[in-house]
Design an enzyme around this catalytic site. Structure first.
Site, PDB file in Angstrom:
ATOM      1  CD  GLU A   1      -2.932   3.139  -5.173  1.00  0.00           C
ATOM      2  OE1 GLU A   1      -1.731   2.851  -5.047  1.00  0.00           O
ATOM      3  OE2 GLU A   1      -3.832   2.299  -5.310  1.00  0.00           O
TER       4      GLU A   1
ATOM      5  CG  ASP B   1       1.658  -2.508  -8.254  1.00  0.00           C
ATOM      6  OD1 ASP B   1       1.539  -2.170  -9.455  1.00  0.00           O
ATOM      7  OD2 ASP B   1       0.786  -3.170  -7.655  1.00  0.00           O
TER       8      ASP B   1
ATOM      9  CG  HIS C   1      -3.040  -1.024  -6.780  1.00  0.00           C
ATOM     10  ND1 HIS C   1      -3.296  -0.315  -5.630  1.00  0.00           N
ATOM     11  CD2 HIS C   1      -3.158  -2.330  -6.442  1.00  0.00           C
ATOM     12  CE1 HIS C   1      -3.570  -1.166  -4.646  1.00  0.00           C
ATOM     13  NE2 HIS C   1      -3.473  -2.404  -5.127  1.00  0.00           N
TER      14      HIS C   1
ATOM     15  NE  ARG D   1      -4.242  -1.476   0.039  1.00  0.00           N
ATOM     16  CZ  ARG D   1      -4.312  -2.546  -0.750  1.00  0.00           C
ATOM     17  NH1 ARG D   1      -3.316  -2.832  -1.578  1.00  0.00           N
ATOM     18  NH2 ARG D   1      -5.383  -3.328  -0.741  1.00  0.00           N
TER      19      ARG D   1
HETATM   20  P1  NAI Z   1      -1.147 -11.346   5.080  1.00  0.00           P
HETATM   21  O1  NAI Z   1      -2.145 -10.910   6.081  1.00  0.00           O
HETATM   22  O2  NAI Z   1      -1.073 -12.785   4.685  1.00  0.00           O
HETATM   23  O3  NAI Z   1       0.326 -10.917   5.555  1.00  0.00           O
HETATM   24  C1  NAI Z   1       0.606  -9.673   6.138  1.00  0.00           C
HETATM   25  C2  NAI Z   1       1.759  -9.881   7.096  1.00  0.00           C
HETATM   26  O4  NAI Z   1       2.116  -8.596   7.622  1.00  0.00           O
HETATM   27  C3  NAI Z   1       1.406 -10.772   8.299  1.00  0.00           C
HETATM   28  O5  NAI Z   1       2.399 -11.764   8.476  1.00  0.00           O
HETATM   29  C4  NAI Z   1       1.353  -9.798   9.483  1.00  0.00           C
HETATM   30  O6  NAI Z   1       1.741 -10.388  10.713  1.00  0.00           O
HETATM   31  C5  NAI Z   1       2.346  -8.740   9.014  1.00  0.00           C
HETATM   32  N1  NAI Z   1       2.159  -7.465   9.700  1.00  0.00           N
HETATM   33  C6  NAI Z   1       1.010  -6.878  10.097  1.00  0.00           C
HETATM   34  N2  NAI Z   1       1.262  -5.713  10.722  1.00  0.00           N
HETATM   35  C7  NAI Z   1       2.599  -5.580  10.728  1.00  0.00           C
HETATM   36  C8  NAI Z   1       3.474  -4.587  11.236  1.00  0.00           C
HETATM   37  N3  NAI Z   1       3.012  -3.521  11.913  1.00  0.00           N
HETATM   38  N4  NAI Z   1       4.808  -4.749  11.059  1.00  0.00           N
HETATM   39  C9  NAI Z   1       5.283  -5.848  10.426  1.00  0.00           C
HETATM   40  N5  NAI Z   1       4.503  -6.836   9.920  1.00  0.00           N
HETATM   41  C10 NAI Z   1       3.179  -6.694  10.080  1.00  0.00           C
HETATM   42  O7  NAI Z   1      -1.406 -10.415   3.800  1.00  0.00           O
HETATM   43  P2  NAI Z   1      -0.963 -10.686   2.302  1.00  0.00           P
HETATM   44  O8  NAI Z   1      -2.023 -11.435   1.585  1.00  0.00           O
HETATM   45  O9  NAI Z   1       0.420 -11.209   2.275  1.00  0.00           O
HETATM   46  O10 NAI Z   1      -1.019  -9.199   1.702  1.00  0.00           O
HETATM   47  C11 NAI Z   1      -0.123  -8.207   2.168  1.00  0.00           C
HETATM   48  C12 NAI Z   1      -0.556  -6.869   1.621  1.00  0.00           C
HETATM   49  O11 NAI Z   1      -0.372  -6.848   0.210  1.00  0.00           O
HETATM   50  C13 NAI Z   1      -2.049  -6.532   1.799  1.00  0.00           C
HETATM   51  O12 NAI Z   1      -2.297  -5.975   3.078  1.00  0.00           O
HETATM   52  C14 NAI Z   1      -2.292  -5.545   0.701  1.00  0.00           C
HETATM   53  O13 NAI Z   1      -2.113  -4.236   1.223  1.00  0.00           O
HETATM   54  C15 NAI Z   1      -1.209  -5.840  -0.319  1.00  0.00           C
HETATM   55  N6  NAI Z   1      -1.749  -6.279  -1.609  1.00  0.00           N
HETATM   56  C16 NAI Z   1      -1.433  -5.571  -2.736  1.00  0.00           C
HETATM   57  C17 NAI Z   1      -1.916  -5.955  -3.968  1.00  0.00           C
HETATM   58  C18 NAI Z   1      -1.556  -5.231  -5.238  1.00  0.00           C
HETATM   59  O14 NAI Z   1      -2.197  -5.447  -6.273  1.00  0.00           O
HETATM   60  N7  NAI Z   1      -0.547  -4.375  -5.231  1.00  0.00           N
HETATM   61  C19 NAI Z   1      -2.842  -7.096  -4.089  1.00  0.00           C
HETATM   62  C20 NAI Z   1      -3.065  -7.803  -2.844  1.00  0.00           C
HETATM   63  C21 NAI Z   1      -2.560  -7.394  -1.651  1.00  0.00           C
END
Ligand code: NAI
Length: 344
Positions: A259, A254, A291, A230
């Site tokens: 954005e 990305d 994105h 993000r």
């Molecule tokens: P997930 O929930 O599986 O993993 C997120 C990880 O971040 C978890 O291990 C969590 O413990 C950790 N985390 C949470 N708060 C934290 C902090 N303060 N400091 C350090 N680590 C922390 O989520 P996933 O599926 O891996 O997605 C991650 C992010 O990717 C989403 O939140 C979304 O913002 C982004 N995303 C972007 C896309 C794009 O098209 N550019 C598409 C899909 C997701």
């Protein structure tokens, strides 16, 4: 027939949603506009809305939707920082797509990284104009370098596997480090030791501007910063300063903090108002995609299928849906695992 107002529709959304929706008795009202206080009224007559990352589902919008009879917000994304889940609690149920293809995002991060370090974007433009000079295209090997992954969740772990395939040393920082063979370190250590830093944590109050001027000051000179998570995880002004000071060697973005008014649209005929984005785009070592990381056919099909199932769960399964985001217990995602009944 279940009626769903589908905001921020793009041409690539329609085929999968029409197919899965049609097969399951859901009629999508495809709207090109984003959801905000002015456009909430377009959901009139629909019991649900389907929204994406740049729809602004704030408390006022939620109130308007609720008054017009909407009882379900179906996010067709994993991230939900654009929805005031607290304001929705007790009024409108919120569901999301927790995973549709973490591979799509992790592979895009790797694509950006390789493009940047091997100057593929520059070589592509050169050879199309029959310029076969190699001057200025010197890259560096990823093999043997250290990558720091912030957020080792579904996407972060796949990115880690890809980086291990390149022979990189992997460090990770996560709020909940697991016992999984990954070398977890403090954020400070990660910032100081990494040649490449890739962001894969969600945007929360805690992570907003996680990468600011102070964090950049701790980084190695020449570091490559990759953000497919993000935009607001990075203070974009501080990033620009870091690039100007030659501290940051390259940035692969990305996502971008501001954005919402720019990405996903063709702005090529417009004067760009966002001077910060213009300046970043003018840098030879910055690559921006709009994105796009989620955008594979596999992911689009999975998004449509899960969203349709989420909507059906709400309407046909007494409202119980594994993918509901609930504010009640204060930990929006945790209660999903042992949920026996709908949240309210
Ligand atoms: P997930 O929930 O599986 O993993 C997120 C990880 O971040 C978890 O291990 C969590 O413990 C950790 N985390 C949470 N708060 C934290 C902090 N303060 N400091 C350090 N680590 C922390 O989520 P996933 O599926 O891996 O997605 C991650 C992010 O990717 C989403 O939140 C979304 O913002 C982004 N995303 C972007 C896309 C794009 O098209 N550019 C598409 C899909 C997701």
């Amino acid at each position: 027939m279940i009626k769903v107002a589908f905001y921020d529709t793009k041409a690539y959304d329609k085929p999968s949603f029409e197919a899965y929706g049609g097969q399951n008795g859901i009629e999508f009202r495809f709207l090109e506009t984003k959801l905000n206080t002015d456009t909430a009224a377009l959901a009139e007559g629909c019991g649900a809305v389907c929204v994406f990352v740049n729809d602004d589902v704030n408390a006022e919008v939620i109130e308007k939707l609720y008054k017009s009879g909407v009882r379900l917000i179906a996010l067709r994304s994993a991230g939900y920082n654009n929805v005031d889940v607290k304001a929705a609690f007790g009024k409108i149920h919120v569901v999301h797509v927790p995973a549709y293809s973490p591979y799509a995002v992790a592979e895009h991060a790797a694509a950006l990284l390789l493009t940047s370090v091997r100057r593929i974007h520059k070589a592509y433009n050169r050879t199309r104009e029959f310029n076969f000079s190699l001057n200025g295209l010197t890259g560096f090997d990823l093999h043997g370098k250290t990558v720091g992954v912030i957020g080792a969740g579904k996407i972060g772990r796949i990115f880690i596997d890809i980086c291990r395939g390149f022979g990189m040393r992997v460090l990770a920082f996560d709020r909940h480090p697991a016992d999984d063979g990954i070398e977890y370190v403090s954020l400070d250590d990660l910032l100081r030791q990494s040649d490449v830093i890739s962001l894969h944590c969600p945007l929360t109050d805690e992570t907003r501007h996680l990468i600011d001027g102070a964090a950049i000051a701790k980084m190695k000179k020449g570091v490559v910063v990759v953000n497919t998570s993000r935009g607001a995880l990075i203070d974009a002004e501080a990033l620009l300063e870091g690039i100007k000071e030659r501290k940051i060697g390259a940035a692969c973005l990305d996502v971008y903090e501001e954005e919402a008014d720019v990405f996903f649209e063709d702005r090529s005929g417009h004067i760009m108002d966002d001077e910060l984005l213009s300046r970043l785009l003018s840098m030879p070592n910055v690559i921006v995609t709009s994105h796009q990381a989620f955008l594979t056919q596999d992911a689009l099909d999975n998004i449509a299928e899960t969203t349709v199932n989420n909507i059906l769960s709400y309407y046909k399964n007494a409202g119980l849906c594994d993918n509901e985001l609930c504010y009640r217990c204060g930990n929006i995602e945790r209660c999903k695992s042992d949920r026996k009944q709908r949240c309210f």
